[in-house]
Write an enzyme that holds these catalytic residues in place. Structure first.
Site, short mmCIF file in Angstrom:
data_model
loop_
_atom_site.label_atom_id
_atom_site.label_comp_id
_atom_site.label_asym_id
_atom_site.label_seq_id
_atom_site.Cartn_x
_atom_site.Cartn_y
_atom_site.Cartn_z
CG ASP A 1 -2.57 0.91 0.75
OD1 ASP A 1 -3.63 0.49 0.84
OD2 ASP A 1 -1.79 2.22 1.17
NE ARG B 1 -22.85 -12.77 3.17
CZ ARG B 1 -23.36 -13.58 3.82
NH1 ARG B 1 -24.75 -13.29 4.36
NH2 ARG B 1 -23.05 -14.61 4.23
CB CYS C 1 -21.23 -2.93 -3.64
SG CYS C 1 -19.27 -3.30 -2.53
#
Length: 440
Positions: free
Chosen positions: A30, A154, A263
């Site tokens: 990152d 999820r 999303c």
């Protein structure tokens, strides 16, 4: 197998940790020094149940590490996953591919051996081919294939979704790439979880189509709930009766204040935009986007009506502001529409959320944050259940009714029965798509 994971956001971190638990060597990279420092100190920067323990276990086993050095992450890696953000681009609804293309260019500059470059981020149709073009333009000698491997995680149940998926979707074009991807997902294949191989465009479309369908299902049941309120039906009974039909299923049929999260909002907008640009408008999805916005505003009207038609000088206790329970994610949460409207109408708003305060404090100015539902309700004129965290499912309703200035309940997740609220002493109750409301 060595895997490089570019991006340590929600998708990248969960995927990297879970791949390492499969037995692969995973290096997550990152650009944010503070985030990498936290991860190397064993601190998980997001809230996801079970992720901290799983990460610690694989770090201790030497299979998982974190770095700022892309070249280090790519050294010897047989697969390089791109898991960076693709937020909605301002002005046109497109997915912003800036981070994806920047990652592709950096991969090209550091790639000195064959690898499969795998797009894990949700990207519009044709993006993987553009990734390949960027890599070839930057490094014509690069030896690589591209693959599309959309995620279906999820929030709040991501680890279980990764380890026990309904399916794994892999879009690719060569047998060489398929061998690499098959080895990565071998632990799931051996346990008979389906791995679906498609072309690149089909894999990209599957992700958008699946999310748009689920968003449509949520919006449909919310529209039916509004009609139930007018005709005397109970949405909970209707949802149950519908969901028992095997062709429909019972998931995503719970009426509430509309969908949110990382999303559904951005993916429906991106799919609608793609349809418009290709002269094949997805009119159902375009309507879903509009109706979902309307539903959030409808909740504001419910709360105002509950309070006698005005929110000015009313104290409102709001329970839950994350877009769903078991996450700290505030992106496009209904609370970001509803709570500011309450404040703007002159209400004094108190907020309780088990994990939402860190993000919510700067997203919801003008509210008071408390750590306890009863403290928030003390002296309040209305109590609003906005996110159905487990700790809000077993509240002592009689106690709440006693300590509130005006015991009124806006149950926007239909957690409690109207009759139970009335028995507990609430003088007014409103749910979503339900009859038997108490009005005092």
């Amino acid at each position: 197998m060595k895997i490089a994971m570019i991006g340590t956001g929600y998708v990248g971190l969960v995927s990297g940790v879970c791949f390492s638990d499969f037995g692969h060597e995973v290096v997550c990279v990152d650009k944010d020094p503070a985030k990498i420092a936290k991860l190397n100190a064993g601190i998980v920067p997001i809230f996801e149940p079970g992720l901290d323990a799983l990460m610690a276990r694989n770090v201790a086993a030497g299979r998982l590490s974190f770095t700022l050095d892309l070249a280090q992450a790519l050294a010897g890696a047989e697969a390089v996953f791109i898991a960076v953000g693709t937020p909605t681009r301002r002005g046109d609804g497109h997915a912003d591919l800036t981070y994806v293309m920047a990652a592709a260019e950096e991969i090209a500059g550091a790639l000195d051996h064959y690898a499969v470059v795998v797009t894990k981020s949700t990207v519009p149709i044709g993006t993987n081919r553009k990734v390949a073009e960027v890599i070839r333009a930057t490094n014509p000698a690069a030896d690589f294939d591209v693959a599309s491997n959309p995620e279906f995680l999820r929030e709040g149940a991501a680890i279980d979704d990764f380890m026990r998926p309904d399916r794994v979707v892999v879009g690719l074009e060569t047998d060489r790439a398929k061998q690499v991807m098959a080895e990565i997902y071998r632990p799931l294949f051996l346990r008979d979880f389906p791995v679906v191989y498609t072309g690149l465009e089909s894999a990209e479309m599957i992700k958008y189509a699946a999310n748009a369908f689920l968003a449509t299902k949520i919006t449909f049941i919310n529209e039916i709930a509004a009609l139930c309120e007018r005709v005397g039906a109970d949405i909970k009974a209707v949802s149950k009766g519908m969901g028992l039909d095997g062709r429909i299923g019972n998931k995503f049929l719970h009426a509430g204040p509309g969908y949110g999260g990382s999303c559904f909002p951005k993916d429906t907008k991106a799919l609608a935009r793609m349809g418009q640009e290709h002269a094949s408008p997805i009119q159902v999805v375009e309507t879903v986007i509009k109706v979902n916005d309307d539903i959030k505003r409808r909740m504001i009207d419910k709360i105002e009506d509950l309070c006698g038609g005005t929110l000015r000088d009313r104290t409102i206790a709001v329970l839950g502001v994350t877009f769903k329970p078991n996450t700290d994610d505030m992106r496009d949460a209904p609370s970001l529409t509803i709570v500011p409207a309450l404040v703007g109408a002159g209400a004094k708003v108190r907020v309780v959320d088990p994990e939402g305060r860190r993000e919510g404090e700067h997203l919801l100015p003008g509210v008071d944050w408390l750590d306890d539902a009863y403290a928030a309700a003390d002296g309040a004129h209305a109590l609003v259940i906005l996110t159905e965290w487990n700790e809000f499912r077993a509240l002592d309703l009689p106690r709440l009714a006693r300590i509130m200035a005006e015991p009124r309940l806006a149950d926007l997740r239909n957690v409690y029965a109207p009759a139970d609220a009335a028995k507990a002493g609430f003088v007014a109750y409103v749910g979503v798509g339900r009859q038997g409301e108490v009005n005092g």
